[in-house]
Write a protein that holds these residues in place. Sequence first.
Motif, PDB file in Angstrom:
ATOM      1  N   VAL A 163       1.178  59.727  -0.316  1.00  0.00           N
ATOM      2  CA  VAL A 163      -0.184  60.237  -0.190  1.00  0.00           C
ATOM      3  C   VAL A 163      -0.992  59.195   0.577  1.00  0.00           C
ATOM      4  CG1 VAL A 163      -2.236  61.039  -1.397  1.00  0.00           C
ATOM      5  CG2 VAL A 163       0.035  61.439  -2.391  1.00  0.00           C
ATOM      6  N   SER A 164      -1.454  59.583   1.756  1.00  0.00           N
ATOM      7  CA  SER A 164      -2.166  58.625   2.605  1.00  0.00           C
ATOM      8  C   SER A 164      -3.673  58.703   2.410  1.00  0.00           C
ATOM      9  CB  SER A 164      -1.839  58.874   4.075  1.00  0.00           C
ATOM     10  OG  SER A 164      -2.666  58.065   4.892  1.00  0.00           O
ATOM     11  N   LEU A 165      -4.304  57.524   2.388  1.00  0.00           N
ATOM     12  CA  LEU A 165      -5.756  57.425   2.312  1.00  0.00           C
ATOM     13  C   LEU A 165      -6.330  57.063   3.679  1.00  0.00           C
ATOM     14  CD1 LEU A 165      -4.926  57.323  -0.718  1.00  0.00           C
ATOM     15  CD2 LEU A 165      -6.877  55.826  -1.084  1.00  0.00           C
ATOM     16  N   ASP A 166      -5.711  57.650   4.708  1.00  0.00           N
ATOM     17  CA  ASP A 166      -6.222  57.393   6.056  1.00  0.00           C
ATOM     18  C   ASP A 166      -7.580  58.048   6.255  1.00  0.00           C
ATOM     19  OD1 ASP A 166      -4.579  55.928   8.297  1.00  0.00           O
ATOM     20  OD2 ASP A 166      -3.124  56.760   6.871  1.00  0.00           O
ATOM     21  N   ARG A 167      -8.299  57.559   7.248  1.00  0.00           N
ATOM     22  CA  ARG A 167      -9.681  57.965   7.482  1.00  0.00           C
ATOM     23  C   ARG A 167      -9.770  59.312   8.213  1.00  0.00           C
ATOM     24  NH1 ARG A 167      -9.551  52.334   8.205  1.00  0.00           N
ATOM     25  NH2 ARG A 167     -11.223  51.188   7.129  1.00  0.00           N
ATOM     26  N   PRO A 168     -10.910  59.986   8.086  1.00  0.00           N
ATOM     27  CA  PRO A 168     -11.113  61.240   8.829  1.00  0.00           C
ATOM     28  C   PRO A 168     -10.971  61.007  10.335  1.00  0.00           C
ATOM     29  CG  PRO A 168     -12.811  60.977   7.151  1.00  0.00           C
ATOM     30  CD  PRO A 168     -12.054  59.687   7.188  1.00  0.00           C
ATOM     31  N   GLY A 169     -10.323  61.955  10.988  1.00  0.00           N
ATOM     32  CA  GLY A 169     -10.181  61.880  12.431  1.00  0.00           C
ATOM     33  C   GLY A 169      -9.130  60.898  12.916  1.00  0.00           C
ATOM     34  N   GLN A 170      -8.328  60.359  11.994  1.00  0.00           N
ATOM     35  CA  GLN A 170      -7.334  59.361  12.389  1.00  0.00           C
ATOM     36  C   GLN A 170      -5.909  59.792  12.024  1.00  0.00           C
ATOM     37  OE1 GLN A 170      -8.392  55.391  11.161  1.00  0.00           O
ATOM     38  NE2 GLN A 170     -10.323  55.434  12.272  1.00  0.00           N
ATOM     39  N   LYS A 171      -5.660  61.085  12.236  1.00  0.00           N
ATOM     40  CA  LYS A 171      -4.327  61.600  11.946  1.00  0.00           C
ATOM     41  C   LYS A 171      -3.268  60.934  12.802  1.00  0.00           C
ATOM     42  CE  LYS A 171      -1.672  65.892  11.521  1.00  0.00           C
ATOM     43  NZ  LYS A 171      -1.686  67.365  11.592  1.00  0.00           N
ATOM     44  N   GLU A 172      -3.603  60.629  14.046  1.00  0.00           N
ATOM     45  CA  GLU A 172      -2.623  60.007  14.943  1.00  0.00           C
ATOM     46  C   GLU A 172      -2.187  58.635  14.426  1.00  0.00           C
ATOM     47  OE1 GLU A 172      -3.959  59.929  18.948  1.00  0.00           O
ATOM     48  OE2 GLU A 172      -3.964  62.113  19.176  1.00  0.00           O
ATOM     49  N   LYS A 173      -3.132  57.882  13.862  1.00  0.00           N
ATOM     50  CA  LYS A 173      -2.766  56.571  13.311  1.00  0.00           C
ATOM     51  C   LYS A 173      -1.864  56.734  12.098  1.00  0.00           C
ATOM     52  CE  LYS A 173      -6.756  53.897  14.884  1.00  0.00           C
ATOM     53  NZ  LYS A 173      -7.879  53.005  14.493  1.00  0.00           N
ATOM     54  N   TRP A 174      -2.162  57.724  11.280  1.00  0.00           N
ATOM     55  CA  TRP A 174      -1.329  58.020  10.110  1.00  0.00           C
ATOM     56  C   TRP A 174       0.097  58.358  10.554  1.00  0.00           C
ATOM     57  CZ3 TRP A 174      -1.351  63.527   7.751  1.00  0.00           C
ATOM     58  CH2 TRP A 174      -0.505  63.587   6.651  1.00  0.00           C
ATOM     59  N   MET A 175       0.237  59.310  11.483  1.00  0.00           N
ATOM     60  CA  MET A 175       1.562  59.737  11.925  1.00  0.00           C
ATOM     61  C   MET A 175       2.274  58.625  12.684  1.00  0.00           C
ATOM     62  SD  MET A 175       0.853  63.735  12.920  1.00  0.00           S
ATOM     63  CE  MET A 175       2.596  64.036  13.188  1.00  0.00           C
ATOM     64  N   GLY A 176       1.504  57.799  13.410  1.00  0.00           N
ATOM     65  CA  GLY A 176       2.104  56.678  14.123  1.00  0.00           C
ATOM     66  C   GLY A 176       2.709  55.667  13.171  1.00  0.00           C
ATOM     67  N   ALA A 177       2.021  55.395  12.052  1.00  0.00           N
ATOM     68  CA  ALA A 177       2.534  54.446  11.071  1.00  0.00           C
ATOM     69  C   ALA A 177       3.779  54.992  10.387  1.00  0.00           C
ATOM     70  CB  ALA A 177       1.451  54.134  10.035  1.00  0.00           C
ATOM     71  N   ILE A 178       3.793  56.307  10.141  1.00  0.00           N
ATOM     72  CA  ILE A 178       4.975  56.936   9.539  1.00  0.00           C
ATOM     73  C   ILE A 178       6.197  56.709  10.424  1.00  0.00           C
ATOM     74  CG2 ILE A 178       6.038  59.147   8.934  1.00  0.00           C
ATOM     75  CD1 ILE A 178       3.224  60.125   8.138  1.00  0.00           C
ATOM     76  N   LYS A 179       6.012  56.937  11.722  1.00  0.00           N
ATOM     77  CA  LYS A 179       7.120  56.772  12.669  1.00  0.00           C
ATOM     78  C   LYS A 179       7.517  55.313  12.814  1.00  0.00           C
ATOM     79  CE  LYS A 179       8.516  57.878  17.403  1.00  0.00           C
ATOM     80  NZ  LYS A 179       8.103  58.510  18.690  1.00  0.00           N
ATOM     81  N   GLU A 180       6.513  54.449  12.955  1.00  0.00           N
ATOM     82  CA  GLU A 180       6.781  53.025  13.173  1.00  0.00           C
ATOM     83  C   GLU A 180       7.510  52.397  11.992  1.00  0.00           C
ATOM     84  OE1 GLU A 180       4.206  48.913  13.951  1.00  0.00           O
ATOM     85  OE2 GLU A 180       3.315  50.885  14.341  1.00  0.00           O
ATOM     86  N   ASP A 181       7.164  52.827  10.769  1.00  0.00           N
ATOM     87  CA  ASP A 181       7.769  52.231   9.573  1.00  0.00           C
ATOM     88  C   ASP A 181       9.003  52.992   9.092  1.00  0.00           C
ATOM     89  OD1 ASP A 181       5.640  50.532   9.782  1.00  0.00           O
ATOM     90  OD2 ASP A 181       4.673  51.109   7.904  1.00  0.00           O
ATOM     91  N   ASN A 182       9.406  54.033   9.837  1.00  0.00           N
ATOM     92  CA  ASN A 182      10.612  54.807   9.513  1.00  0.00           C
ATOM     93  C   ASN A 182      10.538  55.437   8.115  1.00  0.00           C
ATOM     94  OD1 ASN A 182      12.079  54.197  11.988  1.00  0.00           O
ATOM     95  ND2 ASN A 182      12.311  52.124  11.145  1.00  0.00           N
ATOM     96  N   LEU A 183       9.430  56.082   7.836  1.00  0.00           N
ATOM     97  CA  LEU A 183       9.210  56.710   6.537  1.00  0.00           C
ATOM     98  C   LEU A 183       9.635  58.170   6.617  1.00  0.00           C
ATOM     99  CD1 LEU A 183       5.644  55.210   5.864  1.00  0.00           C
ATOM    100  CD2 LEU A 183       7.890  54.145   5.511  1.00  0.00           C
ATOM    101  N   THR A 184      10.903  58.423   6.329  1.00  0.00           N
ATOM    102  CA  THR A 184      11.502  59.733   6.608  1.00  0.00           C
ATOM    103  C   THR A 184      11.491  60.658   5.401  1.00  0.00           C
ATOM    104  OG1 THR A 184      13.698  58.809   6.149  1.00  0.00           O
ATOM    105  CG2 THR A 184      12.959  58.809   8.437  1.00  0.00           C
ATOM    106  N   TRP A 185      10.426  60.670   4.672  1.00  0.00           N
ATOM    107  CA  TRP A 185      10.272  61.583   3.534  1.00  0.00           C
ATOM    108  C   TRP A 185       8.982  62.377   3.702  1.00  0.00           C
ATOM    109  CZ3 TRP A 185      10.746  56.193   2.776  1.00  0.00           C
ATOM    110  CH2 TRP A 185       9.536  55.497   2.680  1.00  0.00           C
ATOM    111  N   THR A 186       8.580  63.128   2.696  1.00  0.00           N
ATOM    112  CA  THR A 186       7.404  63.987   2.795  1.00  0.00           C
ATOM    113  C   THR A 186       6.115  63.172   2.687  1.00  0.00           C
ATOM    114  OG1 THR A 186       8.659  65.789   1.787  1.00  0.00           O
ATOM    115  CG2 THR A 186       6.251  66.007   1.842  1.00  0.00           C
ATOM    116  N   HIS A 187       5.154  63.512   3.556  1.00  0.00           N
ATOM    117  CA  HIS A 187       3.855  62.841   3.572  1.00  0.00           C
ATOM    118  C   HIS A 187       2.744  63.878   3.500  1.00  0.00           C
ATOM    119  CE1 HIS A 187       5.313  58.792   4.810  1.00  0.00           C
ATOM    120  NE2 HIS A 187       6.346  59.519   5.244  1.00  0.00           N
ATOM    121  N   VAL A 188       1.720  63.581   2.697  1.00  0.00           N
ATOM    122  CA  VAL A 188       0.554  64.464   2.617  1.00  0.00           C
ATOM    123  C   VAL A 188      -0.727  63.629   2.687  1.00  0.00           C
ATOM    124  CG1 VAL A 188       1.757  66.198   1.231  1.00  0.00           C
ATOM    125  CG2 VAL A 188       0.461  64.387   0.075  1.00  0.00           C
TER     126      VAL A 188
END
Length: 414
Positions: free
Chosen positions: A337-362
């Motif tokens: 469960v991410s507490l990323d900021r409004p309008g920063q979905k790209e940063k959220w998804m970028g961190a998922i990819k960069e850190d190799n987090l291959t499970w479900t994210h909401v």
Amino acid sequence: MLNLPQKSFLPFLLPDLRFWYLATFYKFVDYYCSPSSHENALISMKKLSLLLLLCPFIVLAQPAPKPKVPANGFTIEGKIDGLPDGTEVHLYKNGENTELASAKLVKSKFVLKGKVAEPVLSFMIIGEGKPVEIYLENSAISYKRKNVQPPVYEIEGSASHKVFEGFIKKFLPLAQQLNSLAASINGAMPGPEREALLVTYNNLQQSLQAEIDRLVADKPRSPVTAFILNATYQFNEDVVTLEKRFNLLDVSVRNMESGKLLEQFIAEKKIGAVGTQSIDFTQPDTTGTPVSLSSFRGKYVLVDFWASWCGPCRNENPTVVENFLKFKEKNFTVLSVSLDRPGQKEKWMGAIKEDNLTWTHVSDLQFWNNAVAQLYHIQSIPQNFLVDPQGKIIGRNLRGPALEAKLCELFGCN
């Protein structure tokens, strides 16, 4: 080496002053001394509920005379030797500036009158002397003190005070021993001596908890019992046990203000607590598809709160990845469960990819206002809790080696 700090049962070491502080019920009243604080890896250390008298009550040989029982409210009739007429006497509710009553000495005597909604810990200040606690109730109470050092006094007429005093007499020595043992354990090197001290420490903890259970069994109708349950919670921070004890109290106590506050405290502490059922939630994943925690029933799920902007979270991610890969074939998964900021979905998804987090994210991308974070009272990250296949929380804040240790306990490790 894990460090075992002293339990902050006596954060202010006072020679002849005792206050009981409940963060839930009262504001802290700070007198005279400086606090001692310790960080703890084994026991969650917080400012605990008691500031207690280190010396026992000294009981007068002759009982104080009992005043007439008032029709309504309380009456405290006091006698004090050695103080001049006009000495002021003030009575306050513990932790508050609210004055319940006041009087002046006349020929070494005073009378305080008032009314309380229910029995409550209060303290009386006589002249320049240090406060004296009285568990106040609407009854005829007598107070008698000789002007000697250490103070010699007697309080009679309050059934609540008698319960309070009786419990403290048994409880305080155990708490002091725990404090002393913790200091010894901290100073001991790893080995048999330290292990033996830990065994003694744990036995004392069990004795302390046994005294609380005994109080609940013996005094289920006393409002003091509800007060003590809240005050001693931080000795084990087991909300499931606290709730069981609370449910053994008489309904009249549970319906008092202090009982209702304790019930509210339990409800809040149960959220996300080990041993309780997880609360279901639904949030969109990275594609916008709603995902519910309940959809993972039948699996062990690590619900992990993080954010792309959170450095400690990102540092912890390799540990989560390692354990996910190691145990994913054993009915284990992760739901982040991410507490990323409004309008920063790209940063959220970028961190998922960069850190190799291959499970479900909401995430609802609402920063600290994330609905799931609000639901579980998340005020700092990283945090996580481990949910079993039936939806019960079986672990919390499992980081570093603790996560692997818990999963090995569940699934086995070669």
